[in-house]
Each structure stands twice: as C-alpha cells, then as structure tokens.
Enzyme design. Structure first.
Site, PDB file in Angstrom:
ATOM      1  CG  HIS A 164     -29.849 -30.811 -43.599  1.00 48.26           C
ATOM      2  ND1 HIS A 164     -30.975 -31.986 -43.633  1.00 48.26           N
ATOM      3  CD2 HIS A 164     -30.382 -29.914 -43.998  1.00 48.26           C
ATOM      4  CE1 HIS A 164     -32.051 -31.295 -44.094  1.00 48.26           C
ATOM      5  NE2 HIS A 164     -31.797 -29.839 -44.322  1.00 48.26           N
TER       6      HIS A 164
ATOM      7  CG  HIS B 248     -31.102 -26.190 -43.905  1.00 46.75           C
ATOM      8  ND1 HIS B 248     -31.014 -26.818 -45.320  1.00 46.75           N
ATOM      9  CD2 HIS B 248     -30.399 -24.978 -43.971  1.00 46.75           C
ATOM     10  CE1 HIS B 248     -30.413 -26.116 -46.068  1.00 46.75           C
ATOM     11  NE2 HIS B 248     -30.202 -25.097 -45.376  1.00 46.75           N
TER      12      HIS B 248
ATOM     13  CG  ASP C  60     -36.520 -27.432 -42.686  1.00 48.11           C
ATOM     14  OD1 ASP C  60     -35.296 -27.102 -42.632  1.00 48.11           O
ATOM     15  OD2 ASP C  60     -37.207 -27.952 -43.512  1.00 48.11           O
ATOM     16  CG  HIS C  61     -34.282 -31.054 -41.301  1.00 49.85           C
ATOM     17  ND1 HIS C  61     -34.749 -32.149 -41.923  1.00 49.85           N
ATOM     18  CD2 HIS C  61     -34.632 -30.022 -42.414  1.00 49.85           C
ATOM     19  CE1 HIS C  61     -35.184 -32.048 -43.107  1.00 49.85           C
ATOM     20  NE2 HIS C  61     -35.236 -30.843 -43.574  1.00 49.85           N
TER      21      HIS C  61
ATOM     22  CG  HIS D 190     -29.896 -30.101 -48.799  1.00 51.53           C
ATOM     23  ND1 HIS D 190     -30.913 -29.549 -49.735  1.00 51.53           N
ATOM     24  CD2 HIS D 190     -30.171 -29.455 -47.456  1.00 51.53           C
ATOM     25  CE1 HIS D 190     -31.927 -28.769 -48.860  1.00 51.53           C
ATOM     26  NE2 HIS D 190     -31.389 -28.556 -47.730  1.00 51.53           N
TER      27      HIS D 190
ATOM     28  CG  ASP E 299     -34.188 -31.425 -46.942  1.00 49.83           C
ATOM     29  OD1 ASP E 299     -34.981 -32.305 -46.295  1.00 49.83           O
ATOM     30  OD2 ASP E 299     -34.462 -30.075 -46.298  1.00 49.83           O
TER      31      ASP E 299
ATOM     32  CG  HIS F 153     -38.813 -31.781 -46.759  1.00 54.55           C
ATOM     33  ND1 HIS F 153     -38.499 -30.981 -47.601  1.00 54.55           N
ATOM     34  CD2 HIS F 153     -38.436 -31.337 -45.441  1.00 54.55           C
ATOM     35  CE1 HIS F 153     -37.701 -30.030 -47.307  1.00 54.55           C
ATOM     36  NE2 HIS F 153     -37.449 -30.215 -45.831  1.00 54.55           N
TER      37      HIS F 153
END
EC number: 3.1.26.11
Length: 308
Positions: free
Chosen positions: A63, A65, A67-68, A140, A211, A269
C-alpha cells in the site's frame, strides 16, 4: 529460498528498527531478489546484508503509506549505479506509477532501465515457469494487499543410471527430461520423464501481508504456507486501538497462522511504543497460540526449506 527483514518497525524509524521492507531471495539458478515494500532508507539496510541490489528484479508494494514507499525513489536510482540495468517490475495498488514517476521526474532522476508497472487488482498478478503470485485485498486505512508466492512443483532428480541403461545420450535430452518433458530416441523409443525422475519436489509457499486488521483474506492467502509474514503492530489487549488504525495484535497474527494451517509465522511491523526488551514478551503472546511464531528484528534472516 531465503527471506530478509530489512525493516520491522511501524510508522517511523527508530534507533532499533527501520520501517518496512522485506527481501525474498529466489532459489538457484538465478537467485534473483524480490522486494516487498521499501520504506525510507531501505537501500541503507541493503548495505548491511550480503544481498546485491543489482539482483533486484521486482518490487511488490502492499500500500502507499510512506513507511512502505518513501524509500522507493532512492532504491531505484541506486540500482542503476550498481549495474542493475535489466527491466524492473513494480506491482502495487492504483497510484503506484504516479507516486514513483512523479518522484523521479521532479528530482531529475534518470534510470538506465525500464520500469514495467502493474497496478493490481485481486487475483493472479504474475506467473512464469517457476512462480505464481496472487494478491488479495486486506483491511487497512488505504487500499492494501497481501501477496501469496507459490513455487511450482519441480521434477525430482534424474536417475542417471537408468538413463544410461535406456541409452539416453547426455546433453539436451537430459535437460528436457529434467523439465518433465518426454523425449524420443533415434530408434523411436519414447522415454517418459515420470519414469526416470525421482519424487517430484513440492513447491514452497510464502505469504507476505501488508498492514491489516483481522480479515478472511489473511487466512486465504496464508493457507498451508511454509512461511506467513503478518504484521503485529500492537500487543494482546490492544485490539480496539489496533482495529481503529487498521492493524492487528500479536495474538491475532497467531490466530490467523493457526487458522491458515501455516508452518511458520514471522511477525513484523511493531509499534514504536515497544522497546527491544519488550519484544520477547510479544513473541511469547503469539507462541501461546501458535508455537512456531517468531518476532522479526531488523536484518533477521531465515531460509524456507524445500518440502519433504
């Protein structure tokens, strides 16, 4: 087949954990790398392992976000400098092309290779003669996917002595039989691959989830997996907060692994609220439900053995 956890933290990096990225090294003969997510500084984490960035062939994004994804532009740029000039496959939710292309364009970054984008939907998103990759939607705050990587079954080891008895000359015919193809000899004799090969080698299954809070697709994707990677952002007893933000607890990760019949669970995570000293307790929470549970740490590495 080997898997490396380059970053195991949630949301933002800490001194102990970088943000999410997982590298899967495929088996011989090429030992290519597939990467799952690339949070910021993923390329720095690469340098702390024996992995070679020029072996990277595909990036699977769960996805969008940050942090990914915030490590993707630097990672792709560095790949050019280290000789990774072959085409690069990038899979991810709608918007992944815009995210990457805009970053590269506005920063004036030029790559020495082409990127082949696939903005995915549920279903089989990739297959070749060795692997099948299936994606399913998770639950998510942004559209998010999990990936199931299935290695195709392989023919068993050739029985060389039997081939010699049958008069099969060494060379291309051996290669055809190894691939499971029947061959014909000059005298018209047909040699069946199934008759000269050992027990077929069962392909491995690796499931890597993005996530998610608990949902049916975590179990579907993880069914009979040799290795299931599941987020465990929160501890047991924090379900309400976990679900509010679209995440899972350690116990919920273990329950998914048990329901799926997976052989091994690796949790990742982890929230920045947890210190290194607290992680063993989180691991124990999961092990009480699913004994084959491990809490990953940055640069944690494990091999996925062939099935017997």
């Amino acid at each position: 087949m080997d898997i490396w956890f380059l970053g195991t933290g949630a949301g933002r990096p800490t001194k102990e954990r970088n943000v999410t990225s997982i590298a899967l090294r495929l088996p011989d003969p090429d030992c290519a790398l597939w990467l799952f997510d690339a949070g910021e500084a993923t390329q720095h984490q690469f340098m702390r392992t024996p992995l070679k960035l020029n072996k990277l062939e595909a990036l699977f994004v769960t996805h969008l976000h940050g942090d990914h994804t915030f490590g993707i532009p630097g990672l792709l740029s560095t790949r050019s400098y280290v000789g990774g000039n072959g085409p690069m496959k990038v899979f991810g939710p709608p918007g992944i092309r815009e995210l990457v292309d805009t970053s590269l364009r506005l920063s004036g970054t030029r790559l020495d290779y082409e990127i082949a984008y696939t903005e995915i939907e549920e279903g089989i998103i990739f297959e070749d003669e060795r692997f099948i990759v299936e994606a399913r939607a998770l639950e998510h705050r942004l559209p998010c996917f999990g990936y199931r990587i299935t290695e195709r079954d392989r023919p068993g080891k050739l029985q060389v002595e039997k081939l010699k008895e049958l008069g099969v000359p060494e060379g291309p015919l051996y290669g055809s039989l190894k691939k499971g193809q029947d061959v014909s000899l000059p005298d018209g004799t047909v040699v069946r691959a199934a008759e000269v090969a050992g027990t077929p080698i069962k392909g491995r299954i690796v499931t890597i989830l993005g996530d998610t809070k608990p949902c049916d697709n975590t179990v579907i994707l993880g069914r009979d997996a040799d290795l299931l990677v599941h987020e465990a952002t929160f501890a047991d007893g924090q379900q309400e907060k976990a679900h509010l933000y679209g995440h899972s607890t350690t116990v919920e990760a273990a329950e998914a692994a048990r329901a799926a019949g997976a052989r091994q669970l690796v949790m990742t995570h982890f929230s920045t609220r947890f210190t290194a000293e607290q992680i063993p307790a989180l691991e124990q929470e999961a092990q009480e439900i699913f004994p084959e549970s491990t809490a990953a740490y940055d640069l944690y590495h494990t091999s996925i053995a062939c099935r017997q």
